[in-house]
Design an enzyme around this catalytic site. Structure first.
Site, PDB file in Angstrom:
ATOM      1  N   THR A 289       0.819  -1.205   0.000  1.00 56.58           N
ATOM      2  CA  THR A 289       0.000   0.000   0.000  1.00 56.58           C
ATOM      3  C   THR A 289       0.860   1.264   0.000  1.00 56.58           C
ATOM      4  OG1 THR A 289      -1.503   1.271   1.407  1.00 56.58           O
ATOM      5  CG2 THR A 289      -0.088  -0.284   2.541  1.00 56.58           C
ATOM      6  N   ASP A 290       0.287   2.353  -0.510  1.00 58.80           N
ATOM      7  CA  ASP A 290       0.994   3.641  -0.440  1.00 58.80           C
ATOM      8  C   ASP A 290       1.079   4.165   0.990  1.00 58.80           C
ATOM      9  OD1 ASP A 290      -1.700   4.315  -0.115  1.00 58.80           O
ATOM     10  OD2 ASP A 290      -1.746   5.817  -1.715  1.00 58.80           O
ATOM     11  N   GLU A 291       0.282   3.571   1.904  1.00 63.36           N
ATOM     12  CA  GLU A 291       0.278   4.079   3.282  1.00 63.36           C
ATOM     13  C   GLU A 291       1.602   3.852   4.002  1.00 63.36           C
ATOM     14  OE1 GLU A 291      -3.067   3.170   5.680  1.00 63.36           O
ATOM     15  OE2 GLU A 291      -4.478   3.486   4.051  1.00 63.36           O
TER      16      GLU A 291
ATOM     17  N   TYR B   7      -2.094  -0.692  11.102  1.00 67.84           N
ATOM     18  CA  TYR B   7      -2.206  -1.351   9.791  1.00 67.84           C
ATOM     19  C   TYR B   7      -0.998  -1.032   8.910  1.00 67.84           C
ATOM     20  CZ  TYR B   7      -3.344  -1.706   4.835  1.00 67.84           C
ATOM     21  OH  TYR B   7      -3.274  -1.961   3.485  1.00 67.84           O
TER      22      TYR B   7
ATOM     23  N   LYS C  27       2.147  -3.341   7.324  1.00 72.02           N
ATOM     24  CA  LYS C  27       2.402  -3.484   5.880  1.00 72.02           C
ATOM     25  C   LYS C  27       3.836  -3.030   5.565  1.00 72.02           C
ATOM     26  CE  LYS C  27       0.030  -4.616   3.013  1.00 72.02           C
ATOM     27  NZ  LYS C  27      -0.297  -5.951   2.449  1.00 72.02           N
TER      28      LYS C  27
ATOM     29  N   LEU D 141     -18.946  11.278   7.072  1.00 76.35           N
ATOM     30  CA  LEU D 141     -17.647  11.837   6.698  1.00 76.35           C
ATOM     31  C   LEU D 141     -16.818  12.039   7.961  1.00 76.35           C
ATOM     32  CD1 LEU D 141     -16.337  12.848   4.086  1.00 76.35           C
ATOM     33  CD2 LEU D 141     -17.381  15.072   4.509  1.00 76.35           C
TER      34      LEU D 141
END
Ligand code: NAD
Ligand code: DAU
Length: 335
Positions: free
Chosen positions: A120-122, A147, A151, A203
């Site tokens: 992931t880009d995270e 998370y 990763k 939101l």
């Protein structure tokens, strides 16, 4: 080719299996999936007779060793994938994302099997809203959540196994996916299914956070390009220039239902909420000639809204329990 796909009953993995059966019909697919709350065999119902399904844990070294021994390549999607869940209970994230990747790496090392790692880009942390920079393959790792830190750790294991043991590996780090078969805990399906139920979208905070959206089909065509033509030991960033604020996404989803653009609730913000992700996918595009098939978010969103409207039987069983989980975590509508 005999291909082992971990996490193939999850969102991106199931779409990858569908794409593979359709566009690479000679490939023999075996799916390994633990069928956690996020996995669903119904996501593979259309291709059930074209694949082998094994229910099991990627951290089970004996099982993984056996399956890898009978494979030519592995694409590793299986993970605990949801940031909000990692804030409530990080423990399954450490087991699956770190120990699961470790078990697979030891197996591909023992049997000299090609390995592609989905990430992931995270792992790069977040960017300021007004920062012209985007993530590239050389951006330093700086994950924020339980998370994303697991990763990031799994990516580093892959790099170490490639360098130290010569494992034939590639890594891809992709931005936010949307499309069919995504769990209703995630942002876009949660709002679509809320609106089907006549409930206002939710939101987080002010909704200024930016995500870089890519249709899941485009993620998976890139994975195939990397699997077939990527350079071993390399990392490729996958993104389709889809930056949008969460507020704008909610407005577009409301528009698809013919509802006013401000017909949503602000709810409790996520702890440590990453502000902005943005991918520079130049390396993937120039080196492998990849390009997304979905060129506008509106087109992909319309197809996704249509899919959820037509597949209520797929998502309905998980909707109430998912909303109950959000309520139990303390998420509230802000005045
Ligand atoms: P998902 O949560 O929808 O699916 C995960 C799948 O893995 C499920 O089928 C689950 O049953 C399975 N699984 C979980 N733990 C397992 C275990 N211990 N053993 C075997 N199977 C197990 O996730 P997703 O959104 O499809 O993400 C897939 C991969 O892509 C993950 O590695 C994620 O980090 C990565 N990724 C996701 C996104 C996104 O926007 N969703 C973006 C970039 C990268
Ligand atoms: O960037 C890639 C990542 O994208 C993947 O690695 C993760 O597996 C995937 O879950 C996704 O992470 P996000 O945390 O960005 O996705 P999520 O769908 O949870 O939330 C997207 C944005 O929307 C985020 O800024 C939080 C916000 N949000 C989310 C929900 C569920 C809301 O505003 N309201 C909501 O109800």
């Amino acid at each position: 080719m005999r291909l082992l796909v971990t996490g193939g009953a999850g969102f991106i993995g199931a779409n990858f299996v569908h794409l593979t059966v359709r566009e690479h019909p000679d490939v023999e697919v075996t799916v390994l999936d633990a069928l956690t709350y996020a996995g669903d065999r119904a996501s593979l119902a259309d291709v059930a007779d074209r694949i082998t399904f094994v229910e099991g844990d990627v951290a089970d070294a004996e099982l993984v060793g056996r399956l890898v021994a009978g494979s030519d390549a592995v694409v590793h999607f299986a993970a605990e994938s949801h940031n909000d869940n990692s804030l409530s209970d990080p423990s399954p994230f450490l087991r699956t994302n770190l120990l699961g990747t470790y078990a697979l790496l030891e197996a591909v090392r023992a049997h000299d099997v090609r390995y592609h790692h989905i990430s992931t880009d995270e792992v790069y942390g977040d960017l300021e809203l007004d920062d012209p920079a985007r993530f590239t393959e050389s951006t330093p790792y700086n994950p924020s959540s339980p998370y994303s830190s697991t990763k990031a750790g799994s990516d580093l294991l892959v790099r170490a196994w490639a360098r130290s043991f010569g494992v034939r590996a590639t890594i891809s780090n992709c931005s936010n996916n949307y499309g069919p078969y995504q769990h209703v805990e995630k942002f876009i399906p949660r709002q679509i299914t809320n609106l089907v139920d006549g409930v206002r979208p939710k939101l987080y905070g002010a909704g200024e956070n930016v995500r870089d959206w890519i249709h899941v089909e485009d993620h998976n065509t890139a994975v195939w390009d990397i699997l077939e033509r990527g350079r071993l030991g390399e990392t490729y960033l996958i993104g389709a220039d889809g930056e949008l604020s969460n507020k704008r996404v909610v407005e577009l989803v409301l528009g698809a239902f013919g509802r006013p653009a401000d017909d949503y609730d602000h709810v409790t913000d996520r702890a440590g909420h990453d502000l902005r992700y943005a991918i520079d996918s130049t390396k993937l595009r120039t080196e492998l000639g990849w390009a997304p098939r979905y060129t506008t978010f509106e087109e992909g969103l319309a197809a996704t809204v249509d899919w959820y409207r037509r597949h209520e039987g797929w998502w309905r069983p998980r909707k109430a329990e998912t909303e109950a989980r959000y309520t139990a975590s303390g998420q509230q509508v802000l005045a």
